[in-house]
Each structure stands twice: as structure tokens, then as C-alpha cells.
Design a protein around this motif. Structure first.
Motif, mmCIF file in Angstrom:
data_model
loop_
_atom_site.group_PDB
_atom_site.id
_atom_site.type_symbol
_atom_site.label_atom_id
_atom_site.label_comp_id
_atom_site.label_asym_id
_atom_site.label_seq_id
_atom_site.Cartn_x
_atom_site.Cartn_y
_atom_site.Cartn_z
ATOM 1 N N GLY A 1 41.489 39.773 58.937
ATOM 2 C CA GLY A 1 41.251 38.759 57.915
ATOM 3 C C GLY A 1 42.103 37.520 58.120
ATOM 4 N N ILE B 1 40.660 35.505 61.138
ATOM 5 C CA ILE B 1 39.429 34.788 60.773
ATOM 6 C C ILE B 1 39.746 33.639 59.829
ATOM 7 C CG2 ILE B 1 37.203 35.036 59.600
ATOM 8 C CD1 ILE B 1 37.026 37.843 60.646
ATOM 9 N N PHE C 1 31.433 30.333 55.724
ATOM 10 C CA PHE C 1 31.105 31.752 55.890
ATOM 11 C C PHE C 1 32.310 32.549 56.384
ATOM 12 C CE2 PHE C 1 29.579 35.170 58.721
ATOM 13 C CZ PHE C 1 28.893 35.942 57.791
ATOM 14 N N LEU C 2 33.075 31.999 57.326
ATOM 15 C CA LEU C 2 34.260 32.707 57.828
ATOM 16 C C LEU C 2 35.327 32.847 56.750
ATOM 17 C CD1 LEU C 2 34.618 31.174 61.412
ATOM 18 C CD2 LEU C 2 33.780 33.442 60.793
ATOM 19 N N VAL D 1 34.318 35.767 54.637
ATOM 20 C CA VAL D 1 34.564 37.038 55.342
ATOM 21 C C VAL D 1 36.048 37.382 55.319
ATOM 22 C CG1 VAL D 1 34.452 38.182 57.585
ATOM 23 C CG2 VAL D 1 32.519 36.826 56.783
ATOM 24 N N SER D 2 36.908 36.394 55.566
ATOM 25 C CA SER D 2 38.345 36.666 55.563
ATOM 26 C C SER D 2 38.828 37.082 54.176
ATOM 27 C CB SER D 2 39.107 35.426 56.030
ATOM 28 O OG SER D 2 38.922 34.339 55.124
ATOM 29 N N VAL E 1 37.074 38.686 51.888
ATOM 30 C CA VAL E 1 36.616 40.060 51.655
ATOM 31 C C VAL E 1 37.487 41.054 52.425
ATOM 32 C CG1 VAL E 1 34.692 41.647 52.032
ATOM 33 C CG2 VAL E 1 34.255 39.375 51.109
ATOM 34 N N LEU E 2 37.886 40.709 53.645
ATOM 35 C CA LEU E 2 38.727 41.612 54.439
ATOM 36 C C LEU E 2 40.109 41.780 53.821
ATOM 37 C CD1 LEU E 2 37.821 40.513 58.082
ATOM 38 C CD2 LEU E 2 37.134 42.597 56.906
#
Length: 271
Positions: A39, A42, A202-203, A206-207, A209-210
Motif C-alpha cells: 500500500g 502504490i 485509482f492507485l 487501491v493504496s 484499501v490495502l
């Protein structure tokens, strides 16, 4: 009473310090460590993409058939004329108040996205497993709070970055298919900065959420080992003693039964 055996069960909790962990909790910590490192990586890439999106002048591009050797780029801070031979001439905007509303909104949101993005990078660093800080139960809880806050900041950055990019793309599509404008009039099209902004948003999501997922996977406090039992078996002839233990336990004082002869002598005295 020659073959009667007496057994005593002693229950003691293992790991008096409470610092031992089960194999399952160790695996969960390894997964959490991998998720938070991924995470963070990213998140760094996403922030660099957001910075490039904010600086790049290629938000919108325009090319005409009248001047095929030239094309125009529109950005948040300047407009550029690109020549076919490779030359580029850029000119910043003259006045902030004279900017279109969509450019003003994009500037504000992209600057806010950069600010929250850098906070999303710095806040979860003390909460990483590789950083030896915030020890103890309260410290572990504080590290989880830091990582959760960092994940929320990354999610916020992703939303702030996607809104201006998507809004500019929406307006470009509406203007491109506007039937009130003659077909001979050139129209603006998507530039490279819009695609870079979509990737950055988008990245960032994602980071975030991680980082939040690493908090859910990691164990908050060490789990003590299961109760361990110790058995003592003694026979009446005292010829042998067997001890079965699953871990080290303290020896307790033996409680030996009173001899049978003293019991009968006491009964005879009462009679």
C-alpha cells in the motif's frame, strides 16, 4: 487400597509475560506487513502521478486541418503551442479571476489532492511493522489508528483526484458532440494528463484499501498460548513417580493422605 492411585491436575497459563504468539497470529502479521508495504509503495506511485497530472499542460489537446503542423495544449497553469518539428511554446494564464470555472475547480481540487496525498504518505509511516515505535498494547493500538488514518487519507486523495479529471472529461465530451457548434470549428479532445489523473486516482484508492486491510488482518494484541496441564501420578507404595507436563510448571507441595492405621486407632479410642 494397595492399587489405588491418586492424580492431581494443575492448570497454569502459559507465557506469564503474555508476549508469546500463536503461529496463526504470526502468519496474520506477515500478511499485514506485506499489505502495508504494498500500500505504501502504490501510494508513492499514485502521488507522483497526481503531481505529474497537476503540472502537465496536456489536459486538453486541439488540432486543426488549417494548421496541420501545429497543435494546442490546454493545462491548469498554461497553454502551449506544439509544432510538428518538436518545438513548444507555452504561455501562463494572465489572470486567476479570468479563468474558466472548470479550470479553477480543477486547480483547487488537484492542489487539495496533493496535500492530502502527502499526509497519507507520512501519517502511516510510524504505524508500520518495520518501524520500532509505539511499543506495548497502547502503542499497537496507536499504530493501527495511524495506518487507518493514512488509508482514509489515501481514499480521500483518490476521490479528490478523480473528480476534476472526470469533470473536465465530461465537459469535453459535451462540447465535442454539441450540435449547435458548426462542424468546421475544431474541438478539444482528451489529453495525456487526464489518463494520468485517472490512473493516479485509482492507485490512491487501491493504496487506501490495502492500508485499511492491513489493520484488519494484523492482530492487535498477542494471544496467550492455550492452557497447559500438568498431571502427577503417585502410587501407594511410593516406589515410582511419573510426571507428564506439556510445559514447565512450578512444583507444588505434595499432599499425602493420612495412613490407614492412624484412622483405625482414632476410631478405637472413641469406642
Amino acid at each position: 487400597m494397595d492399587d489405588i492411585a491418586r492424580s492431581r491436575k494443575l492448570d497454569r497459563r502459559g507465557g506469564e509475560g503474555g508476549g508469546e504468539r500463536t503461529p496463526s497470529s504470526g502468519a496474520m502479521d506477515a500478511v499485514a506487513c506485506a499489505l502495508e508495504l504494498l500500500g505504501m509503495f502504490i501510494s508513492v506511485v499514485a502521488w507522483l502521478c497526481s503531481l505529474a497530472t497537476t503540472i502537465m499542460p496536456q489536459w486538453l489537446t486541439l488540432s486543426t486541418d488549417l494548421l496541420p503542423t501545429e497543435s494546442y495544449d490546454l493545462g491548469l497553469w498554461e497553454t502551449c503551442v506544439v509544432q510538428e518539428l518538436g518545438g513548444m511554446e507555452c504561455r501562463p494564464y494572465d489572470s486567476l479571476l479570468g479563468l474558466p470555472p472548470d479550470i479553477k475547480l480543477a486547480r483547487i481540487l488537484m492542489c487539495a489532492a496533493l496535500a492530502t496525498g502527502i499526509l497519507g504518505l507520512l501519517v502511516p509511516i510510524p504505524g508500520l511493522h518495520m518501524i520500532n515505535s509505539c511499543k506495548g498494547p497502547e502503542g499497537r493500538r496507536a499504530k493501527r489508528v495511524m495506518k487507518t488514518l493514512g488509508g482514509l487519507l489515501c481514499l480521500t486523495t483518490g476521490v479528490l483526484g478523480l473528480v476534476p479529471v472526470s469533470y473536465m472529461a465530461h465537459l469535453t465530451v459535451l462540447r465535442f458532440f454539441d450540435e449547435s457548434v458548426p462542424e468546421v470549428v475544431p474541438r478539444w479532445e482528451f489529453g495525456d494528463a487526464l489518463f494520468c489523473g485517472w490512473a493516479a486516482g485509482f492507485l490512491h484508492l487501491v493504496s487506501g484499501v490495502l492500508l485499511i486491510g492491513s489493520c484488519l488482518c494484523g492482530s492487535d494484541e498477542p494471544r496467550p498460548l492455550a492452557r497447559q496441564r500438568t498431571y502427577e501420578v503417585r502410587t501407594t507404595d511410593h516406589s515410582s513417580r511419573k510426571r507428564y507436563s506439556s510445559s514447565r510448571t512450578a512444583l507444588e507441595k505434595d499432599e499425602r493422605p493420612a495412613p490407614a492405621s492412624s484412622y483405625f486407632n482414632k476410631r478405637a479410642g472413641h469406642i
